[in-house]
Design an enzyme around this catalytic site. Structure first.
Site, PDB file in Angstrom:
ATOM      1  N   GLU A 166       0.806  -0.503  -4.787  1.00  0.00           N
ATOM      2  CA  GLU A 166      -0.560   0.545  -5.159  1.00  0.00           C
ATOM      3  C   GLU A 166       0.077   1.814  -4.736  1.00  0.00           C
ATOM      4  O   GLU A 166       0.768   2.189  -3.938  1.00  0.00           O
ATOM      5  CB  GLU A 166      -1.768   0.220  -4.216  1.00  0.00           C
ATOM      6  N   HIS A 182       0.840  -1.286  -0.052  1.00  0.00           N
ATOM      7  CA  HIS A 182       0.214   0.089   0.123  1.00  0.00           C
ATOM      8  C   HIS A 182       0.713   1.282  -0.026  1.00  0.00           C
ATOM      9  O   HIS A 182       1.894   1.336   0.822  1.00  0.00           O
ATOM     10  CB  HIS A 182      -0.932   0.035   1.354  1.00  0.00           C
ATOM     11  N   HIS A 234      -0.927  11.142  -1.877  1.00  0.00           N
ATOM     12  CA  HIS A 234      -2.171  10.876  -1.337  1.00  0.00           C
ATOM     13  C   HIS A 234      -3.383  11.955  -1.116  1.00  0.00           C
ATOM     14  O   HIS A 234      -4.290  11.964  -1.410  1.00  0.00           O
ATOM     15  CB  HIS A 234      -2.323   9.826  -0.045  1.00  0.00           C
ATOM     16  N   ASP A 293      -0.923   6.305  -5.351  1.00  0.00           N
ATOM     17  CA  ASP A 293      -2.327   7.260  -5.830  1.00  0.00           C
ATOM     18  C   ASP A 293      -1.391   8.313  -6.597  1.00  0.00           C
ATOM     19  O   ASP A 293      -0.494   8.967  -6.371  1.00  0.00           O
ATOM     20  CB  ASP A 293      -2.375   7.993  -4.456  1.00  0.00           C
ATOM     21  N   GLU A 336      -4.043   4.034  -8.373  1.00  0.00           N
ATOM     22  CA  GLU A 336      -5.324   4.750  -7.924  1.00  0.00           C
ATOM     23  C   GLU A 336      -5.483   6.252  -8.317  1.00  0.00           C
ATOM     24  O   GLU A 336      -4.423   7.113  -7.973  1.00  0.00           O
ATOM     25  CB  GLU A 336      -5.168   4.725  -6.558  1.00  0.00           C
TER      26      GLU A 336
HETATM   27  O1  G3P Z   1      -6.752   1.475  -3.214  1.00  0.00           O
HETATM   28  C1  G3P Z   1      -6.678   0.959  -1.857  1.00  0.00           C
HETATM   29  C2  G3P Z   1      -6.515   2.269  -0.899  1.00  0.00           C
HETATM   30  O2  G3P Z   1      -5.265   2.914  -1.451  1.00  0.00           O
HETATM   31  C3  G3P Z   1      -7.741   3.109  -1.110  1.00  0.00           C
HETATM   32  O3  G3P Z   1      -7.549   4.263   0.172  1.00  0.00           O
HETATM   33  O4  G3P Z   1      -7.057   6.466   1.060  1.00  0.00           O
HETATM   34  O5  G3P Z   1      -5.306   4.764   0.964  1.00  0.00           O
HETATM   35  O6  G3P Z   1      -6.150   5.557  -1.170  1.00  0.00           O
HETATM   36  P1  G3P Z   1      -6.536   5.148   0.329  1.00  0.00           P
HETATM   37 MG    MG Z   2      -4.713   4.533  -2.430  1.00  0.00          MG
END
Ligand code: G3P
Ligand code: MG
Length: 249
Positions: free
Chosen positions: A39, A12, A54, A41, A114
């Site tokens: 993953e 993450h 993020h 952002d 994302e």
């Molecule tokens: O994509 C999974 C997760 O990253 C979604 O929430 O706020 O951590 O981007 P967040």
């Molecule tokens: Mg995310």
């Protein structure tokens, strides 16, 4: 139609527990741990450069006040995105999407990108990010999974590169989730794994698409979700969660 081979554990924001999130150091840490996918952002600077970050606010990860949407790429490059996490990361930068993708490709990682637009920039963010990603990502490699909470961003991804798989992100359980997921022709259902019940997950299983759950840092919860039928989890500590789900669940 894409053929998705999603590992049970996805790092993450890279490997957020061990390195400053969404930086090249975080991506490399995940790779060093032997994690298969990360993953990250993506959002836009004021001048439209896709960057890996993020929050809307810069403060938490850079100590700078203000919004990412109000800063140019030149200004962003001056910021330190590592020292908040620890002295050994002083000087770590906010990467552009291009820099992050090059690191991910170099390390042979799979990717869940994302799309995390600032309000009002849902279409523009998806367009700019996918312009870069489709230019750089190897045509012969496994395709990245494009996810978003923003349905306009997913719709834009579908229009731009229909063959790349899409992930339908949902924080709360939406009553009309199935209609939306079908309209957006998504390939995965990405849920808040700490907030969902077994009954809700059983409802998602009926769609017969992979279910991915965030953000699961507790080994027992990861095992429980997999017993319930979740296919993969996002974890800040992906090495620990991988050990937990590979042994037994
Ligand atoms: O994509 C999974 C997760 O990253 C979604 O929430 O706020 O951590 O981007 P967040
Ligand atoms: Mg995310």
């Amino acid at each position: 139609m894409s053929s998705l081979l999603i590992p049970k554990v996805i790092g993450h924001r890279g490997a957020k527990a061990y390195a400053p999130e969404n930086t090249l150091a975080s991506i490399h840490t995940a790779a060093d741990l032997g994690i298969e996918w990360v993953e990250i952002d993506v959002k836009l600077t004021k001048d439209g450069v896709p960057v890996i970050f993020h929050d809307e606010e810069l403060e938490r990860c850079t100590g700078v006040s203000g919004l990412m949407a109000d800063k140019t790429w030149a200004e962003v490059q001056e910021m330190d995105a590592g020292s908040w996490f620890g002295d050994s990361f002083i000087g770590e930068k906010i990467p552009s999407l291009e820099q992050a993708l090059n690191a991910i490709i170099d390390r042979g990682l799979g990717l869940n990108l994302e799309i995390k637009p600032c309000p009002g920039r849902e279409k523009e963010t998806a367009e700019a990010a996918l312009d870069v990603a489709t230019r750089i990502w190897p045509e012969d490699g496994p395709q990245p999974l494009i996810s978003s909470f923003q349905h306009v961003s997913l719709e834009t991804a579908m229009d731009m590169i229909e063959e790349w798989p899409r992930g339908f992100l949902m924080d709360d359980h939406l009553e009309n989730w199935k209609e939306l997921a079908e309209y957006l022709q998504v390939h995965t259902i990405n849920i808040n794994g700490n907030a969902r019940t077994r009954e809700e997950i059983e409802e998602y299983i009926e769609l017969q698409k992979p279910i991915l759950a965030y953000t699961i840092n507790d080994p027992l919860r990861a095992q429980e979700l997999m017993r319930w039928g979740v296919d993969a989890v996002f974890a800040d500590n992906p090495d620990i969660i991988r050990d937990a789900v590979e042994t037994k669940h």
